[in-house]
Design a protein around this motif. Structure first.
Motif, mmCIF file in Angstrom:
data_model
loop_
_atom_site.group_PDB
_atom_site.id
_atom_site.type_symbol
_atom_site.label_atom_id
_atom_site.label_comp_id
_atom_site.label_asym_id
_atom_site.label_seq_id
_atom_site.Cartn_x
_atom_site.Cartn_y
_atom_site.Cartn_z
ATOM 1 N N LEU A 222 69.169 24.747 73.768
ATOM 2 C CA LEU A 222 70.138 23.847 74.384
ATOM 3 C C LEU A 222 71.533 24.463 74.474
ATOM 4 C CD1 LEU A 222 69.132 20.421 72.779
ATOM 5 C CD2 LEU A 222 68.803 21.141 75.153
ATOM 6 N N ASP A 223 71.871 25.353 73.551
ATOM 7 C CA ASP A 223 73.191 25.981 73.600
ATOM 8 C C ASP A 223 73.226 27.209 74.512
ATOM 9 O OD1 ASP A 223 71.576 27.561 72.087
ATOM 10 O OD2 ASP A 223 72.945 27.741 70.378
ATOM 11 N N GLY A 224 72.122 27.493 75.252
ATOM 12 C CA GLY A 224 72.116 28.580 76.212
ATOM 13 C C GLY A 224 71.652 29.915 75.692
ATOM 14 N N GLU A 225 71.117 29.979 74.496
ATOM 15 C CA GLU A 225 70.629 31.254 73.957
ATOM 16 C C GLU A 225 69.279 31.598 74.584
ATOM 17 O OE1 GLU A 225 70.678 32.600 69.519
ATOM 18 O OE2 GLU A 225 68.660 31.808 69.952
ATOM 19 N N VAL A 226 69.152 32.827 75.087
ATOM 20 C CA VAL A 226 67.940 33.291 75.765
ATOM 21 C C VAL A 226 67.288 34.368 74.912
ATOM 22 C CG1 VAL A 226 66.988 34.260 77.883
ATOM 23 C CG2 VAL A 226 69.031 32.830 77.988
ATOM 24 N N SER A 227 66.013 34.187 74.635
ATOM 25 C CA SER A 227 65.232 35.172 73.899
ATOM 26 C C SER A 227 63.867 35.296 74.534
ATOM 27 C CB SER A 227 65.096 34.780 72.423
ATOM 28 O OG SER A 227 64.367 33.563 72.297
ATOM 29 N N LEU A 228 63.253 36.470 74.399
ATOM 30 C CA LEU A 228 61.946 36.689 74.977
ATOM 31 C C LEU A 228 61.054 37.448 74.012
ATOM 32 C CD1 LEU A 228 62.065 39.606 77.523
ATOM 33 C CD2 LEU A 228 64.131 38.839 76.389
ATOM 34 N N ARG A 229 59.771 37.134 74.100
ATOM 35 C CA ARG A 229 58.768 37.804 73.269
ATOM 36 C C ARG A 229 58.430 39.135 73.910
ATOM 37 N NH1 ARG A 229 54.686 35.989 69.767
ATOM 38 N NH2 ARG A 229 53.770 37.842 68.790
ATOM 39 N N LEU A 230 58.614 40.230 73.182
ATOM 40 C CA LEU A 230 58.391 41.555 73.728
ATOM 41 C C LEU A 230 56.906 41.873 73.779
ATOM 42 C CD1 LEU A 230 61.203 43.530 71.868
ATOM 43 C CD2 LEU A 230 61.244 42.655 74.208
ATOM 44 N N PRO A 231 56.456 42.623 74.793
ATOM 45 C CA PRO A 231 55.065 43.065 74.818
ATOM 46 C C PRO A 231 54.750 43.948 73.608
ATOM 47 C CG PRO A 231 56.111 43.356 76.965
ATOM 48 C CD PRO A 231 57.200 43.011 75.992
ATOM 49 N N ALA A 232 53.493 44.110 73.297
ATOM 50 C CA ALA A 232 53.080 44.850 72.100
ATOM 51 C C ALA A 232 53.597 46.283 72.069
ATOM 52 C CB ALA A 232 51.554 44.823 71.986
ATOM 53 N N PRO A 233 53.577 47.059 73.166
ATOM 54 C CA PRO A 233 54.091 48.436 73.084
ATOM 55 C C PRO A 233 55.609 48.532 72.938
ATOM 56 C CG PRO A 233 52.535 48.191 74.907
ATOM 57 C CD PRO A 233 52.900 46.820 74.449
ATOM 58 N N LEU A 234 56.337 47.434 73.133
ATOM 59 C CA LEU A 234 57.800 47.471 73.104
ATOM 60 C C LEU A 234 58.378 46.674 71.949
ATOM 61 C CD1 LEU A 234 58.527 46.966 76.917
ATOM 62 C CD2 LEU A 234 58.339 49.122 75.663
ATOM 63 N N THR A 235 57.586 46.380 70.935
ATOM 64 C CA THR A 235 58.089 45.601 69.804
ATOM 65 C C THR A 235 59.140 46.349 68.993
ATOM 66 O OG1 THR A 235 56.174 46.391 68.537
ATOM 67 C CG2 THR A 235 55.994 44.219 69.591
ATOM 68 N N HIS A 236 59.240 47.659 69.160
ATOM 69 C CA HIS A 236 60.261 48.420 68.428
ATOM 70 C C HIS A 236 61.673 48.100 68.933
ATOM 71 C CE1 HIS A 236 59.305 50.841 72.008
ATOM 72 N NE2 HIS A 236 60.560 51.300 71.923
ATOM 73 N N LEU A 237 61.783 47.448 70.077
ATOM 74 C CA LEU A 237 63.096 47.072 70.599
ATOM 75 C C LEU A 237 63.568 45.716 70.097
ATOM 76 C CD1 LEU A 237 62.592 48.117 74.346
ATOM 77 C CD2 LEU A 237 63.740 49.430 72.530
ATOM 78 N N ALA A 238 62.776 45.045 69.254
ATOM 79 C CA ALA A 238 63.103 43.684 68.817
ATOM 80 C C ALA A 238 64.319 43.692 67.896
ATOM 81 C CB ALA A 238 61.902 43.074 68.101
ATOM 82 N N ASN A 239 65.137 42.645 68.034
ATOM 83 C CA ASN A 239 66.278 42.444 67.141
ATOM 84 C C ASN A 239 66.195 41.108 66.411
ATOM 85 O OD1 ASN A 239 66.753 40.681 69.203
ATOM 86 N ND2 ASN A 239 68.810 41.446 69.730
ATOM 87 N N ALA A 240 64.999 40.480 66.468
ATOM 88 C CA ALA A 240 64.766 39.204 65.799
ATOM 89 C C ALA A 240 63.339 39.209 65.257
ATOM 90 C CB ALA A 240 64.985 38.036 66.761
ATOM 91 N N PRO A 241 63.029 38.333 64.306
ATOM 92 C CA PRO A 241 61.671 38.300 63.742
ATOM 93 C C PRO A 241 60.612 37.987 64.785
ATOM 94 C CG PRO A 241 63.204 37.056 62.368
ATOM 95 C CD PRO A 241 63.929 37.390 63.640
ATOM 96 N N HIS A 242 59.368 38.326 64.435
ATOM 97 C CA HIS A 242 58.189 38.043 65.251
ATOM 98 C C HIS A 242 58.233 38.730 66.613
ATOM 99 C CE1 HIS A 242 57.332 35.025 62.209
ATOM 100 N NE2 HIS A 242 58.500 34.442 62.458
ATOM 101 N N GLY A 243 58.804 39.923 66.672
ATOM 102 C CA GLY A 243 58.794 40.718 67.892
ATOM 103 C C GLY A 243 59.590 40.117 69.036
#
Length: 538
Positions: A222-243
């Motif tokens: 609701l506050d406008g924060e956008v996050s996306l689940r990374l594909p399996a080969p690109l999980t090393h780019l995650a900056n939050a838990p659960h890929g």
């Protein structure tokens, strides 16, 4: 005598149930853009491979094959990304299949028209609205060669359709053809390459009811924060838990933001799409969902109130408000638009014209708008209208599909129904019966405004032809039927009425006579004329 085609009954168009809003993602960092490009490019390659696989399957594709495709994609992405890719592939293949069928119908109509005209003698005029023979032997010979070309094209299309093969270009065929002439497109090779790659990226996720914020793959709070689940080969780019990767930028939906917020707060399904505009170097987010609370009002209920008849043209909308009896009230309105420039500008012009039309309808208290159920698919062909290039260009310039889609979506939001009527003879009969009577010394009614009256009357269930002005009181009985109004079940009730001939004896008056001549022998108050004294035996 020209035979008129039958007129279909009006019907209430189904309102639009889909909602899509868009806003810019502001405040993105360079790292955010790198992640979005990497994910979009990776999923775009998977989508291209899946589409190629679907095209190869053709008509042999089934649910088991769909499950196999999704299983293969899951290993390189995730189950949710795979589901979105396979669904988008299915929709794209179905759209190409429908376009192929429409192209085959257009070719069939062209082949039929040329064959019919080649069978006629050269120079024979057309009859009953059908084209005649060709004007010269040279034109006949040229059309015979074109018939061979169209038959070859039709055979190829029918063969592809029988085999289930379609031609699809991810990114668009128009953009692909720009690569062959970059100077005319005003692009460099680097600019075209950047636009081509951005168009082929895939960053779309279907909504899921019951999941947090209505979407587990691309989540927007609701506050406008956008996050996306990374594909399996690109999980090393995650900056939050659960890929997951959380973007620094924020998005705020100004248009229909409260509706979107209600769905997100209730964890109802919302589909998202992230895309990049290379020309402006901006990132946008589209949110879409489906509404199921729309109801269709019965036609009889809408006919009890006023209706606005709208005649659609290449550069404007002509509208006139009619009361429940089919009489035009007030002054006509014209809502102009300019369909030049980019696709975004053209869409904005159409949307602005429809917005002004709906504002006028709401201010007038009208609950229904009557439009023509137009489909110019067959009327655009050169075989249908021959040398009438200006007319073909005029028909091709009318934004029929864009206006229809926009009108249904905007009227559903405004609570106004749309009545679709048959477009047969509305312009001709509207000009014949309403253009002159509605003109005033200060306003000359145009043909399009008269057509709007005809459209509105047909939607209300009235005939387009006006009631004939009754004769004066001393020329007929006051208690008799004083008009030539035809009944609702009378064939040809919308045609112009003509008087029938009377008997050929002077002792019996004619049955009816609208165009009466010398009335000396009837309703006379003076002595009889000389011809009344002549004996019948002479």
């Amino acid at each position: 005598m020209t035979r008129l085609r039958s007129v279909a009954r009006p019907f209430v168009a189904s309102p639009g149930t889909g909602v899509c809003i868009r806003d810019r993602i502001k405040g993105l960092t360079a790292g955010d853009e790198v992640v979005l490009r990497t994910v979009g490019e990776h999923l775009g390659r998977l989508a291209s491979a899946d589409l190629a696989c679907r095209v190869r399957d053709g008509l042999d594709h089934d649910s088991d094959r769909w499950a196999d495709r999704k299983r293969d994609l899951t290993a390189s992405s995730s189950s949710r990304w795979a589901g979105s890719i396979t669904k988008a592939t299915h929709d794209q293949w179905g759209l190409a299949r429908r376009a192929q069928h429409a192209h085959a119908q257009s070719l069939t109509a062209g082949v039929r028209t040329i064959r019919d005209r080649l069978c006629l003698p050269v120079g024979e005029p057309g009859r009953s609205g059908q084209p005649g023979g060709y004007r010269s032997r040279q034109e006949w010979h040229a059309k015979s060669r074109r018939l061979t070309v169209l038959e070859a094209r039709l055979a190829a299309v029918e063969a592809d359709r029988a085999a289930g093969h379609v031609s699809v270009v991810r990114g668009g065929k128009r953009l692909l053809n720009k690569r062959h002439n970059l100077n005319a497109a005003g692009l460099t090779e680097a600019q075209w390459r950047h636009e081509w790659e951005a168009t082929r990226w895939f960053l779309s996720a279907d909504g899921e009811s019951g999941k947090r914020c209505g979407n587990e793959t691309i989540r927007v709070t609701l506050d406008g924060e956008v996050s996306l689940r990374l594909p399996a080969p690109l999980t090393h780019l995650a900056n939050a838990p659960h890929g997951r990767y959380v973007l620094t930028g924020r998005v705020t939906f100004g248009h229909r933001g409260h509706e979107w917020g209600d769905r997100v707060e209730a964890n109802r399904a919302v589909a998202y799409r992230i895309h990049h505009n290379p020309g402006k170097d901006r990132w946008y987010l589209d949110a879409s969902w489906q509404r199921k609370d729309t109801t269709v009002i019965l036609l009889e209920t809408l006919r009890a109130g006023e209706v606005i008849g709208v005649d659609m043209n290449a550069d404007h909308l002509a509208a006139w408000r009619l009361d429940t009896h089919g009489n035009p009230t007030g002054k006509p309105r014209t809502f102009a638009y300019d369909l030049t420039g980019t696709a975004t500008r053209r869409d904005a012009q159409v949307r602005h014209a429809l917005t002004r039309l709906l504002h006028w309808a709401k201010q007038s208290g009208v609950k229904a708008i009557a439009v023509e159920d137009l489909d110019f698919t067959d009327s655009k062909t050169r075989e249908q209208h021959g040398r009438r290039k200006r007319f073909r260009q005029l028909v091709s310039g009318m934004p029929t599909s864009r206006l229809r889609t926009r009108l249904l979506a905007m009227t559903a939001e405004a609570g106004i129904a749309v009545i679709a009527v048959d477009p047969a003879y509305t312009s001709r009969w509207g000009a014949q019966h309403w253009q002159k009577p509605t003109s005033t010394p200060t306003h000359k009614t145009t043909r399009h405004e008269a057509a709007a009256i005809a459209i509105g009357r047909r939607a209300l269930g009235h005939q387009i032809r006006r009631r004939t002005t009754p004769p004066r009181q001393h020329q007929t009985d006051a208690a008799g039927h004083r008009t030539l109004q035809a009944g609702s079940g009378t064939p040809g009730r919308e045609e112009a009425g003509h008087p029938g001939p009377g008997p050929r004896t002077r002792s019996v008056p004619p049955t009816r006579s609208t165009y009466a001549g010398n009335q000396a022998t009837q309703h006379r108050s003076g002595p009889p004329t000389d011809q009344d004294t002549v004996l019948l035996s002479v």
